[in-house]
Design a protein around this motif. Sequence first.
Motif, PDB file in Angstrom:
ATOM      1  N   TYR B  11      98.715 -66.538 -54.199  1.00 44.40           N
ATOM      2  CA  TYR B  11      98.592 -66.807 -52.758  1.00 44.40           C
ATOM      3  C   TYR B  11      97.156 -67.040 -52.323  1.00 44.40           C
ATOM      4  N   PHE B  12      96.319 -66.013 -52.498  1.00 41.95           N
ATOM      5  CA  PHE B  12      94.970 -66.097 -51.945  1.00 41.95           C
ATOM      6  C   PHE B  12      94.169 -67.265 -52.525  1.00 41.95           C
ATOM      7  N   LEU B  13      94.115 -67.361 -53.842  1.00 39.84           N
ATOM      8  CA  LEU B  13      93.259 -68.383 -54.468  1.00 39.84           C
ATOM      9  C   LEU B  13      93.715 -69.809 -54.139  1.00 39.84           C
ATOM     10  N   PRO B  14      95.008 -70.131 -54.309  1.00 39.27           N
ATOM     11  CA  PRO B  14      95.414 -71.513 -53.978  1.00 39.27           C
ATOM     12  C   PRO B  14      95.140 -71.877 -52.518  1.00 39.27           C
ATOM     13  N   VAL B  15      95.467 -70.961 -51.596  1.00 36.38           N
ATOM     14  CA  VAL B  15      95.252 -71.264 -50.166  1.00 36.38           C
ATOM     15  C   VAL B  15      93.759 -71.467 -49.889  1.00 36.38           C
ATOM     16  N   THR B  16      92.926 -70.581 -50.449  1.00 36.60           N
ATOM     17  CA  THR B  16      91.477 -70.697 -50.232  1.00 36.60           C
ATOM     18  C   THR B  16      90.954 -72.031 -50.774  1.00 36.60           C
ATOM     19  N   LEU B  17      91.398 -72.398 -51.977  1.00 31.05           N
ATOM     20  CA  LEU B  17      90.905 -73.652 -52.575  1.00 31.05           C
ATOM     21  C   LEU B  17      91.344 -74.860 -51.745  1.00 31.05           C
ATOM     22  N   ILE B  18      92.578 -74.836 -51.277  1.00 32.66           N
ATOM     23  CA  ILE B  18      93.074 -75.971 -50.474  1.00 32.66           C
ATOM     24  C   ILE B  18      92.232 -76.110 -49.202  1.00 32.66           C
ATOM     25  N   LEU B  19      92.027 -74.981 -48.507  1.00 31.09           N
ATOM     26  CA  LEU B  19      91.237 -75.027 -47.261  1.00 31.09           C
ATOM     27  C   LEU B  19      89.791 -75.444 -47.546  1.00 31.09           C
ATOM     28  N   TYR B  20      89.261 -74.927 -48.638  1.00 31.77           N
ATOM     29  CA  TYR B  20      87.865 -75.186 -48.991  1.00 31.77           C
ATOM     30  C   TYR B  20      87.636 -76.679 -49.255  1.00 31.77           C
ATOM     31  N   PHE B  21      88.534 -77.276 -50.022  1.00 30.24           N
ATOM     32  CA  PHE B  21      88.339 -78.683 -50.355  1.00 30.24           C
ATOM     33  C   PHE B  21      88.816 -79.634 -49.249  1.00 30.24           C
ATOM     34  N   ALA B  22      89.552 -79.078 -48.294  1.00 30.27           N
ATOM     35  CA  ALA B  22      89.991 -79.915 -47.170  1.00 30.27           C
ATOM     36  C   ALA B  22      88.829 -80.198 -46.224  1.00 30.27           C
ATOM     37  N   LEU B  31      81.719 -71.833 -44.116  1.00 28.00           N
ATOM     38  CA  LEU B  31      82.474 -71.095 -43.112  1.00 28.00           C
ATOM     39  C   LEU B  31      83.839 -70.675 -43.664  1.00 28.00           C
ATOM     40  N   VAL B  32      84.509 -71.614 -44.343  1.00 30.16           N
ATOM     41  CA  VAL B  32      85.825 -71.306 -44.931  1.00 30.16           C
ATOM     42  C   VAL B  32      85.682 -70.187 -45.954  1.00 30.16           C
ATOM     43  N   LEU B  33      84.645 -70.314 -46.784  1.00 32.84           N
ATOM     44  CA  LEU B  33      84.444 -69.328 -47.842  1.00 32.84           C
ATOM     45  C   LEU B  33      84.098 -67.954 -47.265  1.00 32.84           C
ATOM     46  N   LEU B  34      83.333 -67.950 -46.199  1.00 26.60           N
ATOM     47  CA  LEU B  34      82.978 -66.678 -45.549  1.00 26.60           C
ATOM     48  C   LEU B  34      84.238 -66.021 -44.968  1.00 26.60           C
ATOM     49  N   ALA B  35      85.046 -66.823 -44.284  1.00 25.66           N
ATOM     50  CA  ALA B  35      86.281 -66.277 -43.695  1.00 25.66           C
ATOM     51  C   ALA B  35      87.196 -65.735 -44.793  1.00 25.66           C
ATOM     52  N   ALA B  36      87.323 -66.509 -45.879  1.00 23.86           N
ATOM     53  CA  ALA B  36      88.185 -66.073 -46.986  1.00 23.86           C
ATOM     54  C   ALA B  36      87.643 -64.792 -47.614  1.00 23.86           C
ATOM     55  N   ILE B 155      76.100 -62.423 -49.097  1.00 22.67           N
ATOM     56  CA  ILE B 155      76.483 -61.015 -49.257  1.00 22.67           C
ATOM     57  C   ILE B 155      77.968 -60.862 -49.578  1.00 22.67           C
ATOM     58  N   THR B 156      78.788 -61.685 -48.952  1.00 19.32           N
ATOM     59  CA  THR B 156      80.240 -61.421 -49.039  1.00 19.32           C
ATOM     60  C   THR B 156      81.009 -62.255 -50.057  1.00 19.32           C
ATOM     61  N   MET B 157      80.381 -63.251 -50.644  1.00 21.80           N
ATOM     62  CA  MET B 157      81.152 -64.228 -51.444  1.00 21.80           C
ATOM     63  C   MET B 157      82.152 -63.545 -52.392  1.00 21.80           C
TER      64      MET B 157
END
Lengths: 162, 464
Positions: B11-22, B31-36, B155-157
């Motif tokens: 769940y987490f990784l696929p959704v994050t990657l989709i949003l990140y590359f979108a 910003l996407v990476l920080l939120a994730a 800090i959060t990555m």
Amino acid sequence: MQKPALRLVLAEIGAAIVLTVFILAVLKKPVNDDVSFTDLKETLLSASFDRANMKEGSAMKLKYLYGLSENDYEAVCLYVPSTNMDAQEMLLVRCKKEADTAKVREAMQERIEAERNTFNSYGIEQMALIDKAFAEVRGRLCLYVCDKNSDKMREAFLKAVQ
Amino acid sequence: MVFSSITFLLYFLPVTLILYFAVPSVKGRNLVLLAASLFFYAWGEPVYVILMVISILGNYLMVRLMDEAGEDLKHRKIHLAFLVLWNLAGLFFFKYADFLVDIINRAAGSELKKLELSLPIGISFYTFQALSYVIDVYRKKTACQKNLISFALYITMFPQLIAGPIVKYNEIAERLQKRRITRAAFGQGVERFIFGLSKKVLLANTLGQVFTLVSQQPASERTFLLVWLGAFSYTFQIYFDFSGYSDMAIGLGYMLGFRFPENFRHPYLASSVTEFWRRWHISLSSWFRDYVYIPLGGNRVSKARHIGNLIIVWGLTGLWHGASLNFLLWGFYYAFWLIIEKYLLEGFEERHRIFSHLLTALIVIFGWMLFSFTDFTALKIYAGQMLGFKTAGFLGKEAMYLLKSNIITLIIACLASGSLLYGLYRRVREKWAPAALVIQILMLVISVSFLVYQSYNPFLYFRF
């Protein structure tokens, strides 16, 4: 004092205050041990607790496994495995007063030890579950879980009583 | 949330990657990476995410103001000292307060109440990252970060947030502003992630069960073979557990366009303790070297002072791993061997290569037992049995059964802790790439299947 230096000193004072307030807030975090027992039970059971091989335990079972009398407590929920070859278990107790939690916690810890002794040396799967077992007390609520998803259940419990 | 969990993988990784590359821009991706990352952390730590946000805002603001004040700022050192103490205050309170209470109670016979707070996950890692930023800006080794989102992301990555590697700010500062993700780099990241996941799930978890079983066996029933089997299993478990997690972090970094420093270089091939620590948890060793050991004078001081420096650094390294006496002892244990190597065994390693390898392996294995047992009585018994004292015989039925059941895993672990297996894989990949792809898919499928059916999935470095 020059302006940037003054701002830095003010920021440092502010940072020290914020950190102190956070630490005090964590220390004084109130516990909501009046949460509905049924809701709490449902929250825990839906937090990945697999009941396929489980059954609800009776008052007699509570006495036999933990040495506790159901009547001494405000509410009790016990799940035990269908066979004695399994270690999966859950016990949720709401005490009448906070002072009673010490006895329940002790009983839960003794249960972990007893299970460890039972499955030691032959039950690899069971020992893995027992390693994840925990006894957590918050306010008047005590929870013992021995399950592959113990972490999730602990999280759900702590969240529910916040 | 841990990488080796179904929630993360499916769940987490696929959704994050989709949003990140979108999102096309670097700023948007940050910003996407920080939120994730905040979501990732808040998943297990809904309260302590506030502590992390305080750390981010505090460090960002104070370092910026310190930078703006420039050379005119009087007492720069005092401000630096405040920032260091402020960062360490949170770490100390949440990680070491109960340890201190315990020591006071033991020493004074008092009954001070412990706080019994849960440890904010990854606090040691992100505090050390924040400190590296603070000190490097103070030393003018790196420029102050003006963008709050970029600093917060540092800090959060999520790939390295909870178990490292500890990334120094200057190691990723450039990529926080500008990065390009090629298909090859993404593929490399996926490959590295799968290797890390397999190391963790197939090797570390399997061998972890062996050690759990052995260490929980009544001491009177443990044979010589059994205790050594347990010790070997734990030695491999901790390596594949932690290096697997580092591989996953580095792989995720590649996928997202970052390059994190290597954390392990086949540490069990080391022929001295000094070399072992150049290969094990490299990012932590280099952190202590740069921010503690060298400022103390390093080895360019008198012999007595150098020995003192080593004891301080290794005591701190031990304590970094956990608020318990056994970790402190573990740190001093390594200080002792490093001092012996430096002052008594100089040149020995070159003259006796094989013996040096064996000696290092023994030191490391005994060291892991010190690391693993928090109960000193249990440790004394176990270590004694490893030396042949008070064992229940030499072989034993149970030891033989465990050995036979796990011999293949142990052989694979031996080969995988060197460079042989990966070398073979690389040769396959060079000669026929599709075969490498098949191997990767197989490893992923097997690892996920293990995760679904395995109940034993601890993560040793999670608590640090």
